[in-house]
Design a protein around this motif. Sequence first.
Motif, PDB file in Angstrom:
ATOM      1  N   HIS A 111      10.960  30.945  10.430  1.00 53.43           N
ATOM      2  CA  HIS A 111      11.777  31.517  10.366  1.00 53.43           C
ATOM      3  C   HIS A 111      12.921  32.089  11.567  1.00 53.43           C
ATOM      4  CE1 HIS A 111      13.667  35.339   7.431  1.00 53.43           C
ATOM      5  NE2 HIS A 111      14.772  35.194   8.045  1.00 53.43           N
ATOM      6  N   HIS A 119      17.442  31.857  11.959  1.00 55.46           N
ATOM      7  CA  HIS A 119      18.899  30.859  11.993  1.00 55.46           C
ATOM      8  C   HIS A 119      19.537  31.007  13.236  1.00 55.46           C
ATOM      9  CE1 HIS A 119      18.418  33.850   8.261  1.00 55.46           C
ATOM     10  NE2 HIS A 119      17.906  34.316   9.223  1.00 55.46           N
ATOM     11  N   LYS A 140      15.341  27.544   0.008  1.00 57.06           N
ATOM     12  CA  LYS A 140      14.554  29.759  -0.029  1.00 57.06           C
ATOM     13  C   LYS A 140      15.385  30.624  -0.346  1.00 57.06           C
ATOM     14  CE  LYS A 140      15.816  33.587   3.973  1.00 57.06           C
ATOM     15  NZ  LYS A 140      16.207  33.839   4.808  1.00 57.06           N
ATOM     16  N   HIS A 179       9.758  38.890   4.641  1.00 57.60           N
ATOM     17  CA  HIS A 179       9.822  40.183   5.474  1.00 57.60           C
ATOM     18  C   HIS A 179       8.592  41.011   4.294  1.00 57.60           C
ATOM     19  CE1 HIS A 179      13.128  38.429   7.166  1.00 57.60           C
ATOM     20  NE2 HIS A 179      13.552  38.279   4.933  1.00 57.60           N
ATOM     21  N   ASP A 212      12.599  36.177  12.636  1.00 63.83           N
ATOM     22  CA  ASP A 212      14.108  35.931  11.824  1.00 63.83           C
ATOM     23  C   ASP A 212      15.057  36.481  13.195  1.00 63.83           C
ATOM     24  OD1 ASP A 212      15.908  36.560   9.862  1.00 63.83           O
ATOM     25  OD2 ASP A 212      15.295  38.423   9.494  1.00 63.83           O
TER      26      ASP A 212
HETATM   27 ZN   LIG Z   1      16.595  35.706   8.365  1.00 59.55          ZN
END
Ligand SMILES: [Zn+2]
Length: 446
Positions: free
Chosen positions: A94, A96, A221, A282, A354
Amino acid sequence: MKRMMLGAAAAMAIAAGVTAWAQAPAAAPAEVVTYIQAGALLDKPGSRARGNSTIVVRGGKIAEVRDGFVGGEAGSKVVDLRDKYVLPGLIDMHVHLFSTGRPLESRLAASSQDNEDDAFEGMRNARRTLMAGFTTVRDLGSEGPAIIALRDTIASGDLPGPTIVPAARMVSVSGGHGDVNGYNRTLTKAYMAERDNVCDGADDCRRAVRRQVSHGAEVIKFAASGGVGSNVAGGLGRQMFDDEMKAIVDTARLFGRKVTAHAHGADGVKAALKAGVDSIEHGSYIDDEAIGMFKSGKAYFVPTMLAFQSVVEQAKRGERPVASANKAFEVEKIATKNISHAIKSGVRIAFGTDSGVGVHGINAREFKLMVDAGLPPAEAVKSATVNAADLLGRSAQIGTIEVGKDADIIAVTGDPVADVTRLQTVDFVMKRGTVHKLTGKQVLVD
Ligand SMILES: [Zn+2]
């Protein structure tokens, strides 16, 4: 025979004057063989490490794994990692890559930054991620054409970065976590004109999935629940209906894609699991019923605890708008406890950070958070190698150091299973046979 025929064809072409100026093609360069001499080799995380070993790398692949130190014939390379622990390249489920991890700056930059700035940001973050020992990442939310271009440029070998498995944009509902939010109406209108990931109703969600696939998404996703980062005071509970989630999963399957769901609220987690997702991101409000569903199914849980830490720090510094900051403080109170309970209950875990919510290149800090939450250190390392490869459907290529797999290999000082914080300082990075990072005098013969 084939070679002779090619030779004859080339001679004919030259005779005909088509390529009369051309040199005869040079013989292909001899394939360089690299011997990686490892003091200890954690070839299959989750199992015991081997002692002195040598990995033979040829053509970007692992050709042999041998006991003891071997290699050094003329024309070969030897990488001396005799005082290091060598293990498979790490995998983050995960990230970005186009997000900076600096939310205040990003919101200001929204009105001044161009696509070119974004492109360089993505390149910078990809490089940092690779240098931190992560040779594969799943990008769970970036502009489709941008992340595909970055994936392909890295894959061509022209740019240092991890192998990218992109989702393009996260499929979301109007007002949901993946919708445009928090900008003035002029910017909102401009951004919305470019977005094709927002959907309302099952049919529309099928369209949104197909659009992401058309951009090149390799995984789908969707946002099953509200998100901490979005500037919408809509809570963290479920925001999508059963038929919308089912339509998303079914459509992704038609294209052979795996599916992951962003979900904080337990209702969102359970609805997404019921729709048949391969993983949940999460899971801050994960409860016993959801844990039971994980255990009776095959899905992985990707806790992303580093992201929780980042959003809370940013909220405390006043870098997040009120709606987002309030959700960060709310999540902080419960997430660690719930995730820890899920981990201790034996839910299958895949590693994810993340990164992009916080800065890139510190991905390995997640290991310590996992161990603090009750995951045995060996399992934490396995979650970022064996398990992550399984979740990607790429166990045949990555995740362990075995003959025939990609030569994605890293090294650290000291046993990473005895102390997972050692993974925060990576001394050696090889991706698909190319050395990207070397510290010290490790090349003996060149
Ligand atoms: Zn994310």
